[in-house]
Design an enzyme around this catalytic site. Structure first.
Site, PDB file in Angstrom:
ATOM      1  N   GLY A  72       1.284  -1.125  -0.423  1.00 32.66           N
ATOM      2  CA  GLY A  72      -0.286  -0.270  -0.396  1.00 32.66           C
ATOM      3  C   GLY A  72       0.845   1.546   0.237  1.00 32.66           C
ATOM      4  CB  SER A 144      -3.809   5.443   4.996  1.00 30.95           C
ATOM      5  OG  SER A 144      -3.176   5.564   4.932  1.00 30.95           O
ATOM      6  CD  GLN A 146       0.050   3.955   3.530  1.00 24.97           C
ATOM      7  OE1 GLN A 146      -1.145   3.456   2.245  1.00 24.97           O
ATOM      8  NE2 GLN A 146       0.852   2.458   3.669  1.00 24.97           N
ATOM      9  CB  SER A 172      -0.990   6.364  10.703  1.00 24.77           C
ATOM     10  OG  SER A 172      -1.459   5.127  11.161  1.00 24.77           O
ATOM     11  CG  ASP A 274       1.876  -2.035  10.397  1.00 29.17           C
ATOM     12  OD1 ASP A 274       0.517  -1.958  10.096  1.00 29.17           O
ATOM     13  OD2 ASP A 274       2.583  -1.565   9.658  1.00 29.17           O
ATOM     14  NE  ARG A 306      -1.999  -7.582   9.277  1.00 29.32           N
ATOM     15  CZ  ARG A 306      -1.151  -6.468   8.656  1.00 29.32           C
ATOM     16  NH1 ARG A 306      -1.229  -4.961   9.285  1.00 29.32           N
ATOM     17  NH2 ARG A 306      -0.066  -6.802   7.906  1.00 29.32           N
TER      18      ARG A 306
END
Length: 397
Positions: A72, A144, A146, A172, A274, A306
């Site tokens: 990603g 995100s 990112q 994050s 994570d 997850r």
């Protein structure tokens, strides 16, 4: 893929954790954007290979097709860069990457008249065409960071100045600080204004550096959690004042250990998703303690779901975990039983978490599809064995 038989064992000794994957992605990009032909030399995981090869493709120009594999970071970092160095391109990927959203980019693409097309299949096939221009942009930050980092890399290369306003609470945040820190080392600055407004001066250029990358807290987390469960591992190359968001593992482990058995401990997973799978393992082995992990819904959009995977696999081993919409409700038990087969879900962090779980099980376990650790930590089992872990490839036949 293969299967590994893992026996209960105490891990002891010293390990050198690989360079931070988060920092390495950023350093590889900054190095490739500099005017020299020098690329950072790293012991590359699958994700970092994708970023390195993607940046090489962008520098060469021409028809751009980038294989992001399952990364990603590669996808979201390189899309804006492709719209500055060229006219975009085609981005391919595997696994769950096609299910991970790109929607925060779309309002900015529309503002710049950039065309984009997401092919509707399970794997990633995203095409984007046009030019990113300087301007005043807004972007959501609750999916995100990112997306924002990708724009940070690209916007300073444009001739004009830009601003970027984050319109929602930022997920994050530590990763964004990390991006700005690495860029600063390569001579490009992003100026933070009030609230969630950033000023990006144009006409900046990246200057290559002999950049040393610190050890990765997201990988160290597995061994730090093993220590919390009775192992005795010295980790050689972690930076105590690191900006890595996953350094939060130290604080979370302290919080879990200090918890009173009569109270419910609540862990917010939004800033460090994570490390949550292995933190869930530690919480599952706190006998008599109850733990709730919330705001971790992004875990459902990783290499696998997850939240579901952690719940299924640890419960097979004897944990008492209930899956909730954005995380877990965990009642601690004294020991995991093992004696069964578990599956990595082809997710590197699930595989490593289950390997640490095996060290404290009563009986051996068989881990299916263990090789997926190559995505982030190719030498994980080499280090695991060196520390006294007992593991061998296992034929299901």
């Amino acid at each position: 893929m293969g299967n590994m038989k893992l026996h209960p064992s105490k891990l002891m000794g010293e390990v050198k954790i690989p360079p931070s994957k988060s920092i390495a992605h950023r350093a590889v990009i900054c190095s490739a954007l500099s005017k020299t032909n020098k690329f950072l030399k790293l012991n590359l995981s699958d994700d970092l290979i994708a970023t390195s090869e993607g940046m090489q493709t962008l520098r060469e120009g021409g028809k751009v097709v980038i294989d992001c594999n399952e990364s990603g970071s590669t996808l979201r970092f390189l899309i804006p860069i492709s719209l500055v160095l060229g006219n975009g391109g085609r981005f391919l990927g595997r696994g769950n990457l096609g299910k991970r959203p790109l929607t925060p980019f779309y309002p900015i693409f529309d503002q710049c008249n950039i065309q984009y097309e997401e092919c509707s299949n399970d794997s990633l096939d995203f095409r984007v065409n046009g030019k990113l221009i300087s301007g005043n942009y807004s972007i959501s930050g609750d999916i995100s960071s990112q997306f924002i980092s990708g724009l940070f890399f690209a916007l300073p290369l444009l001739s004009g100045d830009s601003t970027l306003t984050i319109t929602t609470p930022l997920e994050s945040k530590g990763y964004l600080d990390l991006t700005r820190s690495v860029m600063d080392e390569f001579g490009v600055k992003i100026e933070k204004k009030e609230n969630q407004l950033y000023y990006i001066k144009g006409n900046q250029s990246y200057q290559n550096q002999n950049y040393e990358i610190e050890g990765d807290y997201s990988q160290a987390a597995f061994f730090l959690c093993a220590n919390s469960l009775g192992s005795n591992i010295k980790i050689a190359n972690l930076k105590s004042n690191s900006l890595q968001g996953d350094k939060a593992v130290l604080e979370l482990l302290s919080k879990i250990k200090e918890q009173n058995t009569s109270s419910l401990i609540t862990i917010d997973g939004s800033q460090c998703p994570d490390i949550i799978p292995v933190i869930a393992l530690v919480a599952a082995l706190q006998e008599g303690k109850k733990t709730e992990i919330i705001h971790a819904q992004r875990l459902r959009l990783k290499e696998c779901d997850r939240i579901s995977a952690v719940t299924q696999e640890l419960n097979k081993l004897g944990a008492n975990i209930k899956e909730i919409a954005d995380g877990f409700y965990i009642e601690g038990v004294a020991q995991l039983q093992g004696g069964t087969e578990v599956w990595s879900h082809k997710d590197h962090r699930i595989a490593m978490m289950l390997s640490i779980a095996a060290t404290v099980c009563k009986n051996p376990i068989i881990l299916q599809d263990y090789e997926c650790v190559s995505k982030s930590y190719p030498d994980f089992f080499k280090d695991y064995l060196q520390l006294g872990g007992i593991a061998s490839e296992w034929s299901m036949g």
